[in-house]
Design an enzyme around this catalytic site. Structure first.
Site, PDB file in Angstrom:
ATOM      1  N   GLY A   5      -0.577 -23.783  10.937  1.00 11.64           N
ATOM      2  CA  GLY A   5      -1.406 -23.161  11.965  1.00 11.64           C
ATOM      3  C   GLY A   5      -0.512 -22.392  12.948  1.00 11.64           C
ATOM      4  CB  SER A   6      -1.094 -21.483  16.488  1.00  8.15           C
ATOM      5  OG  SER A   6      -2.372 -20.974  16.184  1.00  8.15           O
ATOM      6  CB  THR A   7       3.075 -25.193  15.024  1.00  6.13           C
ATOM      7  OG1 THR A   7       2.829 -25.341  13.619  1.00  6.13           O
ATOM      8  CG2 THR A   7       2.139 -26.108  15.782  1.00  6.13           C
TER       9      THR A   7
END
Lengths: 376, 621
Positions: free
Chosen positions: B327-329
């Site tokens: 995801g956004s990590t």
């Protein structure tokens, strides 16, 4: 000159025989300090009893023994019959009579009574022997043998039968009757060596023999068949003997003996202990001792003034030889495992006393003067 | 010549002849015996002497004490305990059923143990004893000993048994021992190490117990014993003592680990914290978990099946082997690549960031902070998707795949644990080798867009995320993550260092790293994780992530179903000035990273930095 009383005693006991016997006792005691030191005290008692049996029985005039023989024989046969009817059973065999105070093994008595009675029979028939007298004597021998076989006790039965048979042999049984049996025996042994593998298959039944008896013979042929079971005795004894080498490992130093790899090491397999700890030299020396004893026994016997004395003595000496040979052959893996002790050396009282009794009666027979007086 | 004609004298002469024959037979008989004796004692002496020695001597292996495992403060994580074990030797028990019946009257034996005992008796080869019940109490042991005479083949033995005092807290890290299996044996034999396992029954199966097996196990000694025919030892002739295995000291603080475990225990979650200065693992938690002590005595098949079939998958070490879309990590790493390749520069702002068109598809980002004037810092602070869509398209999948490899994405980090998952770093090459059909092998730009925000085929382990963040925080220096700090000799107490692979190094421009870390700091200060970290007395940087769970079974998503909730991610480091901890946390099906994962990370960091918990954090939780 009339011999002094002690000279008379020594004549009846025969110094060489006595010396050899005492030598065996000392040797037995010495070996026992290694094989079974905790039983030394009991063995002292056995040795004492055995010596007394020898000395005592030698003092009894042989004519008395002959006179006593029918009674001994009769009592023995009745006892054997009683054993089969009301005997005490132990380890799968019925061999003992419980007298309340002690247990009696009548088959041991028969080792003495059968040859004595057979010899007496020939003695009384002397001068009027017929061919069927051997047949009658054979019945005297076979009847108790069959009773002992029925217990079952193959080892003792063979001993009693063979010693009794020896009387017949020395009484002049025709070679024509003997040779077929010798030949048959040789053929049987040869056949066994040849076809043992097939015959030892589990489904094959041997006529006239128990399974355990078949097992012992098969184990002899191939001990590795059951190395931890029936073959264990034979294999471990061979290892003990072989590892002893020429000079042995030293008394008390035999690993096979001291670590209990040899079963029955103080009784039936004591020769394996001797071979391991005293080596080839020790066993050869022991055998030399037996030869001296046996040959001296023969030479004494043949001096007997009574034919019955000669017959009994020869049979007794041959019996002692057979004991020795069967035990040694068994320990060395030449004969099947049967419960026969090594004469005069193995621990135990019964066999020792009965053997000394036979030797004593032999000495008594040897001391018997010729009817016309004088000695040969 | 018949008997009737023989006179007594002739009869006696015949007897004497026969005696002579008998004497000859006797001499021959003794000669035969002597020949046989010679054969045994002289000819075959060597062979029988060797057999007698072999009879007498036996070499018995003395199993070594296995090294114990401690945490960084010396708290025991795996110990050897002497316990009473009720054992039965079936070969010595003539009537096994009667013996077992008698035993059940003496001590309580649960039917499950009885079943597994019977199974092991059936599978047994040889004549050894089989354990029936472990950890007898003193009273039970005494009761059995007192009745021993009527229980042939039954014995109470004292055995060394592995015990894990922290149980499930350390289960996935420390692992467990198990019976040496057929496959283990083959492996040991291939390493030519069978001698090391003589007399041993167990081997490390999982975790540190498995990865450092050769250090922990030690070396067996032996005793040369003189035994009698019954196999009983009579005398000891020679002996070489066993060398105990080495104690392992871990980098983990078990109290910290237990705290995190307690925090996550009712979730399906994973947490990894590394010390960026040396790659030491500070905590490594995966929930739910299991009790490793149950494995030592051998699990029943029912227990094993229930662990295997549990939908929460307690046996899965999520931190090490669970792979999830990041995801956004993933965005900080994309941002760094943008700066490194000069596809973006720091002051570069983008407007009209509310939507993004790719082919026929229009993707939206409705966050107000992401609508206009979005630069790299703001894109990280508020996790602006459209910024990274465009960046991904600009960079292309080949550049992304090549760069991300250096951060360990898509390959094992090299941590000292067995069977680490590699994850998937998508690339053209990967797609070609992964799909069989030719039309599936082609790479589409839309897939690059997915990868740019950590979706699509991307899937990494929490450990990989923490490791990548550590490399970033260190400005490109990546020490290999490790659990064992050092070994200790059990006898001398001497410390033995662990040889580790060299650190990896990614050449990066420090200014670019600084920019990305600033973006992550802003995300914690004012952005997606600001609520979770409000008022923290230390300065932390981080990045939230919400990984979409793509249902492969169902045609359309049901966002409310628990197993289709998104995974909540948070990766973080602190303090910003000189980081002492980098961490990755995922809560499976937890929902939004900022709302679920970040608050948990706040609690963990507070604990790590020794901050007293305040009531508001309790409510935030």
């Amino acid at each position: 000159m009339k011999p002094a009383w002690w000279q008379n005693l020594l004549r009846r006991w025969d110094p060489l025989l006595l010396l050899t016997l005492v030598g065996f006792f000392a040797f037995s005691h010495w070996v026992m300090t290694s094989a079974s030191p905790q039983r030394l005290d009991e063995q002292w008692v056995h040795l004492g009893l055995a010596l007394a049996a020898f000395l005592g029985s030698a003092l009894v005039p042989f004519r008395w023994w002959l006179a006593l023989s029918p009674l001994l024989y009769l009592v023995g046969v009745v006892a054997l019959v009683l054993v089969l009817v009301v005997g005490v059973t132990a380890k799968g065999a019925t061999r003992w009579l419980d007298l309340g105070v002690a247990r009696l093994q009548p088959s041991e008595l028969m080792k003495l009574a059968v040859p004595l009675f057979a010899a007496a029979y020939f003695h009384w028939r002397q001068g009027m022997l017929r061919w069927w007298d051997h047949l009658v004597a054979l019945v005297w021998v076979v009847a108790p043998t069959a009773l002992i076989l029925k217990q079952p006790d193959l080892g003792t039965a063979i001993m009693v039968g063979v010693i009794g048979g020896c009387v017949l042999f020395f009484a002049g049984l025709s070679w024509r009757l003997i040779l077929p049996f010798v030949v048959a025996g040789c053929v049987a042994i040869a056949a066994l060596l040849q076809f043992g593998d097939q015959w030892c298959a589990p489904e094959v039944e041997w006529p006239g023999l128990h399974d355990y008896q078949k097992g012992r013979i098969c184990t002899l042929l191939d001990p590795e068949r059951d190395p931890l079971g029936k073959g264990f005795h034979t294999i471990q004894a061979a290892i003990a003997i072989g590892s002893g080498g020429i000079w042995g490992k030293g008394l008390g130093q035999g690993t096979q003996a001291q670590l209990a790899f040899i079963p029955e090491r103080h009784t039936d397999f004591i020769l394996a202990v001797i071979a391991e700890e005293l080596g080839f030299v020790g066993v050869a020396g022991l055998f030399a001792g037996y030869l001296v004893l046996l040959l001296r026994g023969f030479s004494l016997t043949l001096r007997s003034g009574l034919w019955a004395g000669q017959l009994f003595g020869c049979a007794a000496v041959t019996g002692i030889f057979l004991y020795t040979w069967v035990n040694a052959a068994m320990v060395m893996g030449l004969a099947p495992v049967v419960g026969v002790p090594l004469p005069f050396v193995s621990y135990g009282g019964t066999a020792l006393v009965s053997l000394c009794l036979m030797l004593g009666v032999t000495a008594s027979a040897a001391a018997e003067p010729f009817p016309g007086g004088g000695r040969r | 010549m018949t008997l009737e004609t023989l006179s007594p004298d002739q009869l006696q002469r015949r007897t004497r002849w026969r005696a002579l024959v008998a004497a000859v037979v006797m001499v021959a008989g003794f000669a035969l015996l002597l020949w046989r004796l010679h054969h045994l004692q002289v000819a075959q002496h060597e062979r029988f002497a060797a057999l007698a020695e072999a009879n007498r001597l036996t070499l018995v292996p003395v199993p070594p004490q296995r090294g114990e495992i401690f945490d960084r403060n010396g708290k025991p994580l795996a110990r050897n305990e002497g316990v009473y074990v009720l054992e039965v030797t079936p070969a010595l028990a003539p009537d096994l059923d009667a013996t077992l019946k008698a035993l059940t009257e003496l001590v309580a034996i649960d039917p499950e143990a009885l079943r597994s005992f019977r199974r092991r008796v059936r599978e047994q080869r040889g004549l050894g004893s089989v354990p029936l019940k472990w950890r007898l109490t003193d009273a039970e042991a005494a009761r059995i000993a007192a009745n021993g005479f009527r229980l042939p083949g039954v014995q109470v033995a004292v055995r060394s048994m592995r015990h894990y005092p922290y149980g499930e807290v350390m289960a996935h890290v420390v692992g467990y021992l198990g019976r040496i299996s057929e496959r283990d044996l083959q492996r040991i034999e291939a390493q030519d190490a069978l001698g090391r396992y003589r007399g041993l029954e167990v081997i490390g199966k999982e975790g540190v117990e498995a990865s450092y097996e050769s250090e922990l196990v030690g070396w067996p000694g032996w005793e040369q014993l003189e035994v009698n025919a019954a196999g009983r030892a009579v005398r000891r002739l020679a002996s070489v003592p066993a060398q105990p295995g080495r104690d392992a000291v871990l980098t983990i603080d078990v109290d910290f680990q237990a705290f995190v475990h307690e925090l996550l225990r009712d979730k399906q979650a994973a947490f990894v914290a590394l010390d960026p200065r040396d790659g030491a693992v500070l905590a490594m938690v995966s929930t739910p978990t299991y009790d490793p002590n149950a494995f030592v005595t051998g699990l029943s098949s029912e227990t094993w099946q229930s662990l295997l079939n549990d939908p929460a998958r307690p046996l899965l070490h999520r931190a090490l082997r669970g792979t999830y879309p990041p995801g956004s990590t993933f965005k900080p790493f994309m941002a760094l690549l943008g700066l490194e390749t000069k596809a973006r520069h720091l002051g570069q702002r983008f407007n009209h960031q509310g939507s993004f068109q790719i082919g026929q598809q229009v993707l939206h980002d409705r966050k107000s902070a992401c609508q206009s004037g979005v630069d790299l810092i703001r894109a990280l602070t508020y996790s602006c998707n459209v910024y990274f869509y465009q960046l991904g398209v600009d960079l292309g999948i080949d550049a992304i795949a090549a760069f991300m490899t250096h951060f360990g994405f898509g390959s094992p980090t090299g941590i000292d644990l067995p069977n680490e998952a590699a994850g998937v770093l998508p690339s053209r090459e990967w797609k070609r080798s992964f799909f069989k059909r030719r039309r599936d092998q082609q790479w589409f730009t839309g897939e690059t867009v997915s990868v740019a925000i950590g979706q699509g085929y991307s899937s990494y382990t929490p450990l990989q995320m923490a490791n990548a963040l550590m490399i970033l925080v260190n400005g490109g220096l990546g020490p290999i993550p490790h659990l064992v700090d050092h070994f200790r000799d059990r006898r001398t107490g001497a410390l033995i260092p662990v040889t580790r692979p060299p650190a990896r190094f990614v050449p990066l421009d420090p200014a670019n790293v600084e920019a990305v870390l600033t973006g992550m700091r802003e995300a914690v200060r004012v952005g997606t994780a600001a609520r979770a970290f409000a008022g923290a007395p230390y300065r932390a940087g981080g990045k939230t992530g919400t990984a979409q769970v793509v249902s492969t079974q169902r045609a359309h998503r049901d966002a409310d179903a628990a197993d289709e909730q998104d995974h909540a991610w948070f990766i973080a480091f602190a303090p910003v000035e000189e980081p002492r901890i980098v961490a990755a946390l995922i809560v499976e099906h937890g929902g939004y990273g900022g709302a679920v994962a970040a608050p948990l990370m706040r609690i963990i960091f507070d604990r790590f930095f020794g901050v007293e918990p305040k009531p508001e954090w309790e409510t935030a939780r």
